[in-house]
Write a protein that holds these residues in place. Structure first.
Motif, short mmCIF file in Angstrom:
data_model
loop_
_atom_site.label_atom_id
_atom_site.label_comp_id
_atom_site.label_asym_id
_atom_site.label_seq_id
_atom_site.Cartn_x
_atom_site.Cartn_y
_atom_site.Cartn_z
N GLU A 78 46.47 42.76 50.38
CA GLU A 78 45.38 41.76 50.41
C GLU A 78 45.96 40.35 50.32
OE1 GLU A 78 42.30 42.44 51.11
OE2 GLU A 78 41.73 40.32 50.97
N LYS A 112 40.94 46.03 39.33
CA LYS A 112 39.84 47.01 39.28
C LYS A 112 38.75 46.57 38.30
CE LYS A 112 42.97 50.74 40.63
NZ LYS A 112 43.31 52.17 40.58
N ASP A 131 35.91 45.75 39.10
CA ASP A 131 34.63 46.27 39.58
C ASP A 131 34.28 47.63 38.98
OD1 ASP A 131 36.93 46.99 41.19
OD2 ASP A 131 35.57 48.04 42.55
N CYS A 140 40.93 40.44 38.69
CA CYS A 140 40.58 40.56 40.11
C CYS A 140 40.08 41.95 40.43
CB CYS A 140 41.78 40.24 40.99
SG CYS A 140 43.01 41.56 41.11
N SER A 141 39.53 42.08 41.61
CA SER A 141 39.24 43.38 42.19
C SER A 141 39.70 43.32 43.63
CB SER A 141 37.74 43.69 42.12
OG SER A 141 37.45 44.74 43.03
N ARG A 173 39.30 45.58 45.73
CA ARG A 173 38.27 46.18 46.56
C ARG A 173 37.19 45.16 46.96
NH1 ARG A 173 36.06 52.19 45.56
NH2 ARG A 173 35.54 51.41 43.51
N THR A 174 36.74 44.35 46.02
CA THR A 174 35.69 43.37 46.35
C THR A 174 36.30 42.06 46.83
OG1 THR A 174 35.63 42.38 44.14
CG2 THR A 174 34.24 44.32 44.51
N GLY A 175 37.57 41.82 46.54
CA GLY A 175 38.21 40.56 46.93
C GLY A 175 38.10 39.47 45.86
N ASP A 176 37.34 39.74 44.81
CA ASP A 176 37.19 38.74 43.74
C ASP A 176 38.51 38.43 43.05
OD1 ASP A 176 34.52 38.61 44.19
OD2 ASP A 176 33.92 39.85 42.46
#
Lengths: 216, 216
Positions: B51, B168, B170, B199-200, B202-205
């Motif tokens: 990412e 992770k 999320d 961060c996550s 998976r969500t990009g946050d």
């Protein structure tokens, strides 16, 4: 940390195995069945041992645990809070338990007071493979949250253990992992000679089968 | 596996640091910014690097990755499939990358063709701490699925790294972990001098903030 000097690795492993045999003999002399739970951080080793111990106590098995960690008393406390007699075993810096550390822990334990000793190794899927502790069984615990490539990446520990456990089956879908891939890799690696048991400590599924596989 | 003979540990670590300095100098001479991503199995190092690299490429940064693993090509393939130039670096048996292994990888890479090298270390939260590779930044990645006791159990790697990442986010609720406990332990351990980023992947946050913290 893996420090290898010419000749030293063999010596260290031979010395470890010698002490492991002493541990094995001592525990056998007291009628103790013992299991070494290896696996990465977050695989769920602590929770699995707590659940297994709970069910063993319900069967009348007198059980205690050795909590192996680099530092701290977190797992030890979790064991004690669950009602499980526990002994803390910090390595200080080392990334795995060795037979000598377990020997010291065993010397603190009244072996006549227990029928089973469950050892939680340091959270690490690499280094503990090389250091048998002298237990009846060596078990490797992985969880679905670790991805589907665990067996392909870590041959040694799966080959050096007697059985494998795939935990957190209840969230396999949520983390996007297909357990069949892991189970298939394990079958391929072990030629179908050893079994990987699936379970979820949270739901309780599969735990009784594991207890049976460990000979209790 | 941690094998220590009298005198040998110091020698091995000193030799590693010497080679790490050479790696650092070589990469600097080619204007390369480099990051060593350490962390346990399942922390999400591979997905995080993919990412980050994707976002760096969008900014015009020419980036490649070194995929460190004990064995296999899983991470290497995941990098390549994501469009990230990758170089596979197997340790064979060792539980961590060392400066010499990275030196060999760097010798395969056309350093003029890249602005950034992202190194994925072996999945292990203990052993890599002792082996700097010569990167600008050493980052430790943990995930909420590993439980809330990671910082308390693994001081060394958090103290030896420049920043920490808690991934992770999320699924923190789903796995019953309170991120504030981990963040609080980290602040306590580091005296508030270093930061743990959440961060996550998976969500990009949170990813952009991490990229900024790494100086890109």
């Amino acid at each position: 940390m893996h420090i290898v000097q010419p000749g030293s690795e063999f010596d260290v492993l031979r010395e470890n195995n010698k002490i492991a045999h002493e541990n094995y003999r001592d525990m056998k002399a007291h009628g103790i069945r013992s299991v070494d739970f290896m696996g990465s951080i977050g695989a769920g080793k602590t929770a699995l041992i707590i659940e297994i111990a709970k069910r063993l106590r319900a069967k009348g098995v007198r059980v205690c645990a050795i909590a192996g960690d680099v530092t701290g008393v977190d797992d030890y406390r979790r064991f004690e809070e669950s009602g499980l007699d526990a002994f803390n075993c910090n390595t200080g810096h080392e990334c795995h338990l060795d037979a000598n550390l377990v020997r010291k822990s065993l010397s603190e334990i009244d072996l006549d007071a227990y029928d089973a000793v469950l050892v939680e190794n340091v959270g690490n899927l690499v280094c503990p493979a090389d250091f048998p502790l002298g237990t009846d069984y060596r078990v490797v615990v992985v969880s679905t949250t670790e991805g589907d490539d665990m067996v392909r990446k870590h041959h040694d520990i799966f080959l050096h253990s007697d059985i494998a456990i795939l935990n957190k089956m209840d969230i396999a879908d949520a983390v996007g992992v297909d357990p069949e891939v892991i189970l298939g890799d394990y079958r391929k690696l072990t030629g179908g000679l050893k079994e990987m048991y699936t379970c979820s400590v949270r739901t309780g599924d599969g735990i009784d089968k594991i207890i049976e596989a460990l000979g209790f």
